[in-house]
Write an enzyme that holds these catalytic residues in place. Structure first.
Site, mmCIF file in Angstrom:
data_model
loop_
_atom_site.group_PDB
_atom_site.id
_atom_site.type_symbol
_atom_site.label_atom_id
_atom_site.label_comp_id
_atom_site.label_asym_id
_atom_site.label_seq_id
_atom_site.Cartn_x
_atom_site.Cartn_y
_atom_site.Cartn_z
ATOM 1 N N HIS A 123 8.450 73.646 -48.083
ATOM 2 C CA HIS A 123 7.711 74.864 -48.427
ATOM 3 C C HIS A 123 7.486 75.718 -47.188
ATOM 4 C CE1 HIS A 123 3.939 73.584 -46.550
ATOM 5 N NE2 HIS A 123 4.089 72.402 -47.118
ATOM 6 N N ARG A 158 1.819 75.433 -53.021
ATOM 7 C CA ARG A 158 2.664 75.943 -51.945
ATOM 8 C C ARG A 158 4.133 75.590 -52.177
ATOM 9 N NH1 ARG A 158 -0.461 71.707 -50.419
ATOM 10 N NH2 ARG A 158 0.428 69.938 -49.267
ATOM 11 N N GLU A 165 3.354 65.565 -51.452
ATOM 12 C CA GLU A 165 3.141 65.143 -50.066
ATOM 13 C C GLU A 165 2.382 63.823 -50.015
ATOM 14 O OE1 GLU A 165 4.016 64.634 -47.216
ATOM 15 O OE2 GLU A 165 3.800 66.570 -46.206
ATOM 16 N N ASP A 195 -0.333 61.214 -49.506
ATOM 17 C CA ASP A 195 -1.780 61.315 -49.654
ATOM 18 C C ASP A 195 -2.422 60.851 -48.345
ATOM 19 O OD1 ASP A 195 -4.466 61.112 -50.240
ATOM 20 O OD2 ASP A 195 -4.194 60.100 -52.163
ATOM 21 N N TYR A 196 -3.015 61.800 -47.612
ATOM 22 C CA TYR A 196 -3.569 61.492 -46.293
ATOM 23 C C TYR A 196 -4.973 60.890 -46.347
ATOM 24 C CZ TYR A 196 0.302 64.126 -44.245
ATOM 25 O OH TYR A 196 1.542 64.572 -43.879
ATOM 26 N N HIS A 230 31.496 57.481 -48.909
ATOM 27 C CA HIS A 230 32.606 56.781 -49.557
ATOM 28 C C HIS A 230 32.646 56.973 -51.074
ATOM 29 C CE1 HIS A 230 33.017 54.978 -45.668
ATOM 30 N NE2 HIS A 230 31.908 54.296 -45.780
#
Length: 230
Positions: A16, A72, A103, A105-106, A212
């Site tokens: 983003h 976003r 994203e 998870d902080y 391949h």
């Protein structure tokens, strides 16, 4: 830039555009931080350069699009594709908004800068933070992120397997800086703890493909980090 030389399916990964927290370096997981005006220009510019008939990403040739539900990312997708192609993909039910590519998870580190995280951990008597090994306090750990990304990769591979000997069935993932690094590790079949340096600037697009011509072979990173055209 054309996709006419593509002989096997690919996955396009798109980060983003810029947000205020991108600029400040704050960890941005579940928080809904909008694109800046510059972030919108980045995504729109990348779309004009790389998306369209005869360009790197031809919306008419996309098999599926997977997008993070964070605003976003959704807004970036709109800007990359343009109103007409986006509407057609929606009508064809080819766009999936999914937490599988949201994203990382902080948790307790949400909204903090690396310096603030370091200070917090020092107060707690903890050492240097390695998200790939430890995950986030109150958030996701590497095993949880691996599990959801592997589910998504398996779904993509099922879509693309019939096309491995010819034809294009690419997918586009619109997501976030950290989770796209994690996705690339799992695409390449590396564990989360594997040291792998990869950075994508806001609004950039990368490409992943197969080695391949076999879905059973280790995946091959064939291109990365086309700069945004802001």
């Amino acid at each position: 830039m054309s996709d006419t030389n593509a002989t096997t399916p690919r996955v396009f990964i798109a980060r983003h555009g810029e947000t205020e927290w991108t600029i400040s370096g704050q960890c941005t997981g579940n928080a809904e931080i909008p694109l800046t005006e510059n972030g919108k220009k980045q995504s729109l510019g990348t779309g004009k350069m790389l998306v369209g008939p005869g360009k790197l990403i031809d919306p008419a040739k996309l098999a599926r699009v997977f997008c993070s539900p964070r605003s976003r990312a959704v807004d970036t997708l709109d800007l990359l594709l343009g109103e007409g192609p986006k509407s057609q993909l929606d009508a064809d039910k080819k766009i999936t908004i999914t937490e599988e590519i949201a994203e990382w998870d902080y948790g307790a580190y949400e909204g903090l800068t690396p310096a603030q995280i370091k200070a917090k951990r020092t107060e707690q008597g903890l050492g240097k933070w390695n998200i790939w090994e430890e995950g986030c306090e109150g958030g996701e750990n590497p095993a949880q992120v691996t599990e959801r990304l592997d589910r998504l990769i398996h779904e993509i591979q099922k879509i693309q397997e019939p096309f491995l000997n010819g034809g294009t069935a690419p997918d586009v993932l619109v997501a976030h800086g950290h989770i796209l690094r994690a996705f690339t590790k799992r695409w390449l079949k590396y564990p989360m703890g594997f040291e792998f340096t990869m950075m994508m600037e806001p609004g950039a697009i990368g490409i992943l493909s197969y080695a391949h011509h076999s879905i059973q072979e280790p995946a091959l990173l064939v291109g990365m980090g086309f700069p945004s055209a802001a």
